[in-house]
Design a protein around this motif. Structure first.
Motif, PDB file in Angstrom:
ATOM      1  N   VAL A  12     -18.385   6.868   4.908  1.00  0.00           N
ATOM      2  CA  VAL A  12     -17.470   7.482   6.379  1.00  0.00           C
ATOM      3  C   VAL A  12     -16.018   7.045   6.179  1.00  0.00           C
ATOM      4  O   VAL A  12     -16.212   5.317   5.890  1.00  0.00           O
ATOM      5  N   HIS A  13     -15.630   7.786   5.966  1.00  0.00           N
ATOM      6  CA  HIS A  13     -14.012   7.691   6.079  1.00  0.00           C
ATOM      7  C   HIS A  13     -12.901   8.282   7.136  1.00  0.00           C
ATOM      8  O   HIS A  13     -13.561   9.478   7.479  1.00  0.00           O
ATOM      9  N   LEU A  14     -11.995   7.626   7.576  1.00  0.00           N
ATOM     10  CA  LEU A  14     -11.652   9.074   8.813  1.00  0.00           C
ATOM     11  C   LEU A  14      -9.985   7.806   9.099  1.00  0.00           C
ATOM     12  O   LEU A  14     -10.169   7.053   9.291  1.00  0.00           O
ATOM     13  N   SER A  15      -9.207   9.280   8.742  1.00  0.00           N
ATOM     14  CA  SER A  15      -7.797   8.052   9.291  1.00  0.00           C
ATOM     15  C   SER A  15      -7.075   9.381   9.932  1.00  0.00           C
ATOM     16  O   SER A  15      -7.820  10.235  10.845  1.00  0.00           O
ATOM     17  N   LEU A  16      -6.270   8.297  11.157  1.00  0.00           N
ATOM     18  CA  LEU A  16      -5.630   9.258  12.478  1.00  0.00           C
ATOM     19  C   LEU A  16      -4.651   9.334  12.212  1.00  0.00           C
ATOM     20  O   LEU A  16      -3.817   7.542  11.810  1.00  0.00           O
ATOM     21  N   GLY A  17      -3.631   9.730  13.328  1.00  0.00           N
ATOM     22  CA  GLY A  17      -2.139   9.603  13.386  1.00  0.00           C
ATOM     23  C   GLY A  17      -1.329  10.363  12.672  1.00  0.00           C
ATOM     24  O   GLY A  17      -2.278  11.877  11.502  1.00  0.00           O
ATOM     25  N   GLU A  18       0.021  10.597  12.844  1.00  0.00           N
ATOM     26  CA  GLU A  18       0.984  11.453  11.862  1.00  0.00           C
ATOM     27  C   GLU A  18       1.656  11.095  11.085  1.00  0.00           C
ATOM     28  O   GLU A  18       1.716   9.866  11.678  1.00  0.00           O
ATOM     29  N   GLY A  19       1.727  11.259   9.918  1.00  0.00           N
ATOM     30  CA  GLY A  19       2.765  10.691   9.049  1.00  0.00           C
ATOM     31  C   GLY A  19       2.936   9.692   9.457  1.00  0.00           C
ATOM     32  O   GLY A  19       2.236   9.325   8.714  1.00  0.00           O
ATOM     33  N   ALA A  20       3.838   9.092   9.419  1.00  0.00           N
ATOM     34  CA  ALA A  20       4.119   7.134   9.285  1.00  0.00           C
ATOM     35  C   ALA A  20       3.402   6.990   9.717  1.00  0.00           C
ATOM     36  O   ALA A  20       2.667   5.305  10.067  1.00  0.00           O
ATOM     37  N   ARG A  22       0.035   7.735  10.412  1.00  0.00           N
ATOM     38  CA  ARG A  22      -1.094   7.676  10.427  1.00  0.00           C
ATOM     39  C   ARG A  22      -1.948   6.615   9.755  1.00  0.00           C
ATOM     40  O   ARG A  22      -1.390   5.852   9.294  1.00  0.00           O
ATOM     41  N   VAL A  23      -2.777   6.191  10.165  1.00  0.00           N
ATOM     42  CA  VAL A  23      -4.188   5.158   9.862  1.00  0.00           C
ATOM     43  C   VAL A  23      -5.117   5.000   9.501  1.00  0.00           C
ATOM     44  O   VAL A  23      -5.842   6.090   9.858  1.00  0.00           O
ATOM     45  N   HIS A  24      -5.531   4.535   8.286  1.00  0.00           N
ATOM     46  CA  HIS A  24      -7.148   4.561   7.996  1.00  0.00           C
ATOM     47  C   HIS A  24      -7.414   3.722   8.059  1.00  0.00           C
ATOM     48  O   HIS A  24      -8.140   2.516   8.100  1.00  0.00           O
ATOM     49  N   ILE A  25      -8.678   4.087   9.096  1.00  0.00           N
ATOM     50  CA  ILE A  25      -9.389   3.766   9.974  1.00  0.00           C
ATOM     51  C   ILE A  25     -10.231   3.107   9.330  1.00  0.00           C
ATOM     52  O   ILE A  25     -10.633   1.690   9.508  1.00  0.00           O
TER      53      ILE A  25
END
Ligand code: ATP
Length: 239
Positions: A12-20, A22-25
């Protein structure tokens, strides 16, 4: 996923946030949790514990990988489907209670049942509030209750739909030690009595040790497991 897995996550991969921003959590989480077990999720601040809980609860969608909870593959579900899934299968308890301020304790607990069209919503909600020791607070509003009482309402609201999975994100974080302990006892008693799967995020090593398994998250990955019953290393967890 084995027949008795309550939760099975694969890559399971998830990134959140927009543009700069954005964080690969979550970075390739593999995790299987057997039905009826209690799991403590620990790890440094910002490591992704809450995000992982949200994925398990169907409140965040994974970008990649497979998420099966209570026998259901969550990825193909629509938003409505996910909401229905949560309503039937998952109870969630947050650190900051998340009660609706202009509803009484009874109304707050009845909400998930009313959403499911249950005609006995209020009588079931009253019974659940009695079970958490709040028979005398049914018609109080959140602002008229202590933090511990508000969290009891939140526990009753999570339990009232008889969920298979109980998810708790720092449920004692806003409470003093003795009040927090009472909430913990309530949660573990309910978990055992109802054979629920409990997944709990905590910074408290003593609380994590009470779980059947303790899983450490670091930088969005799962670390090799510490066995709670046998390992002294658990004492040193820098939660
Ligand atoms: N919506 C979002 N947009 C961008 N970044 C986010 C978002 N939500 C969380 N993050 C970031 O993802 C990382 C993991 O957050 P998360 O809340 O899952 O960590 P945590 O392990 O639960 O932390 P804590 O113990 O402090 O509660 C953090 O760096 C956080 O800032």
């Amino acid at each position: 996923m084995t027949a008795l897995s309550a939760i099975a996550l694969q890559n399971v991969h998830l990134s959140l946030g927009e543009g700069a921003g954005r964080v690969h959590i979550l970075k390739g989480i593999d995790l299987e949790i057997a039905q009826g077990t209690a799991v403590g999720l620990i790890g440094p601040s910002g490591s992704g514990k809450s995000t992982l809980l949200m994925v398990m609860a169907g409140l965040e969608r994974a970008d990649k990988g497979s998420v099966r909870v209570a026998g259901t593959d969550l990825s193909p579900l629509s938003e409505d489907g996910l909401a229905r899934f949560r309503g039937q299968n998952v109870g969630i308890i947050f650190q900051s209670f998340h009660l609706v301020p202009n509803m009484t304790a009874l109304e707050n607990v009845a909400v998930p049942l009313e959403l499911a069209g249950d005609r006995d919503a209020f009588s079931k909600a009253a019974r659940e509030l009695e079970a958490v020791g709040l028979a005398h607070r049914l018609h109080h509003y959140p602002a008229q209750m202590s933090g511990g009482e508000q969290q009891r309402v939140a526990v009753a609201r999570a339990l009232v739909v008889e969920p298979k999975i109980l998810i708790a994100d720092e449920p004692t974080g806003n409470l003093d030690e003795s009040t927090g302990n009472q909430i913990v006892e309530l949660m573990f008693a309910a978990q055992k009595a109802r054979n629920m799967t409990l997944v709990l995020v905590t910074h408290d090593p003593a609380l994590a040790r009470r779980c059947d398994r303790m899983i450490r998250v670091r930088s969005g990955e799962i670390e090799p497991e510490v066995h709670t019953a046998t390992s002294k290393a658990a004492e040193e967890v820098s939660a």
